[in-house]
Design a protein around this motif. Structure first.
Motif, PDB file in Angstrom:
ATOM      1  N   THR A   1     -59.476 -75.806  30.078  1.00 27.51           N
ATOM      2  CA  THR A   1     -58.157 -76.342  29.779  1.00 27.51           C
ATOM      3  C   THR A   1     -58.063 -77.841  30.064  1.00 27.51           C
ATOM      4  O   THR A   1     -58.634 -78.323  31.049  1.00 27.51           O
TER       5      THR A   1
ATOM      6  N   SER B   1     -55.060 -79.102  30.600  1.00 24.79           N
ATOM      7  CA  SER B   1     -53.808 -79.199  31.345  1.00 24.79           C
ATOM      8  C   SER B   1     -54.055 -79.303  32.855  1.00 24.79           C
ATOM      9  O   SER B   1     -54.614 -78.379  33.454  1.00 24.79           O
TER      10      SER B   1
ATOM     11  N   THR C   1     -55.380 -72.295  37.972  1.00 21.29           N
ATOM     12  CA  THR C   1     -56.547 -71.429  37.785  1.00 21.29           C
ATOM     13  C   THR C   1     -57.639 -71.722  38.808  1.00 21.29           C
ATOM     14  O   THR C   1     -58.372 -70.819  39.210  1.00 21.29           O
TER      15      THR C   1
ATOM     16  N   LEU D   1     -52.462 -76.289  34.686  1.00 23.44           N
ATOM     17  CA  LEU D   1     -53.230 -75.056  34.512  1.00 23.44           C
ATOM     18  C   LEU D   1     -54.566 -75.134  35.252  1.00 23.44           C
ATOM     19  O   LEU D   1     -55.019 -74.140  35.823  1.00 23.44           O
ATOM     20  N   LYS D   2     -55.174 -76.323  35.264  1.00 25.30           N
ATOM     21  CA  LYS D   2     -56.408 -76.508  36.047  1.00 25.30           C
ATOM     22  C   LYS D   2     -56.157 -76.203  37.520  1.00 25.30           C
ATOM     23  O   LYS D   2     -56.939 -75.500  38.163  1.00 25.30           O
TER      24      LYS D   2
ATOM     25  N   ILE E   1     -61.084 -70.459  32.456  1.00 27.93           N
ATOM     26  CA  ILE E   1     -59.886 -71.156  31.970  1.00 27.93           C
ATOM     27  C   ILE E   1     -59.798 -72.544  32.603  1.00 27.93           C
ATOM     28  O   ILE E   1     -59.494 -73.530  31.930  1.00 27.93           O
ATOM     29  N   HIS E   2     -60.067 -72.607  33.899  1.00 31.31           N
ATOM     30  CA  HIS E   2     -60.035 -73.876  34.615  1.00 31.31           C
ATOM     31  C   HIS E   2     -60.964 -74.898  33.949  1.00 31.31           C
ATOM     32  O   HIS E   2     -60.591 -76.062  33.768  1.00 31.31           O
TER      33      HIS E   2
END
Length: 136
Positions: free
Chosen positions: A107, A109, A116, A112-113, A103-104
């Motif tokens: 994304t 964002s 995650t 979010l980075k 996810i990191h």
């Protein structure tokens, strides 16, 4: 005098430890150098470094998972429930680490980075600790 021998188990364990070292240690090093790279003013540089790290870290993650599965099959069948509980926790932590890292990487964002990245690193370090408990 202790005799030193080499067998396939030694190769398996070596590959596992090497791959885990790249996965976990690389995240720690990357976390330490990314702030410096950001201060350089070249906004593309941190992304370039992260992409290069991914070329090494994801294959290492695959090797760690593969050798970990191989190790499970090499264990005696009479291990107690605490071993199985610790193994289950380790597997969960490895999954969390891999999913969070995925996810990191995907994304756009920043929030979010950051989340995650932190979750992935904590899970990876905790999985490493669980592995030490299993080896003990």
């Amino acid at each position: 005098m202790k005799e030193v021998t080499l067998d396939i188990d030694d190769i398996r364990i070596f590959l596992h430890v090497l791959a885990v070292s790249v996965w976990v240690g690389g995240q720690i090093v990357l976390g330490a150098i990314v702030p410096v790279l950001r201060r350089s003013g070249d906004l593309a540089l941190p992304r370039q470094v992260a992409r290069q790290f991914a070329r090494v870290s994801w294959p290492a993650f695959v090797v760690a998972v593969a050798t970990g599965i191989w190790s499970v099959f090499e264990q005696p069948s009479d291990l107690d429930s605490s071993y199985h509980m610790t193994l289950g926790i380790k597997v969960l932590l490895v999954v969390v680490s891999g999913v969070a890292a995925g996810i990191h990487a995907a994304t756009p964002s920043p929030a979010l980075k950051g989340a995650t990245g932190g979750i992935g690193l904590v899970a990876a370090v905790a999985a490493l600790f669980a592995g030490v408990l299993l080896a003990g």
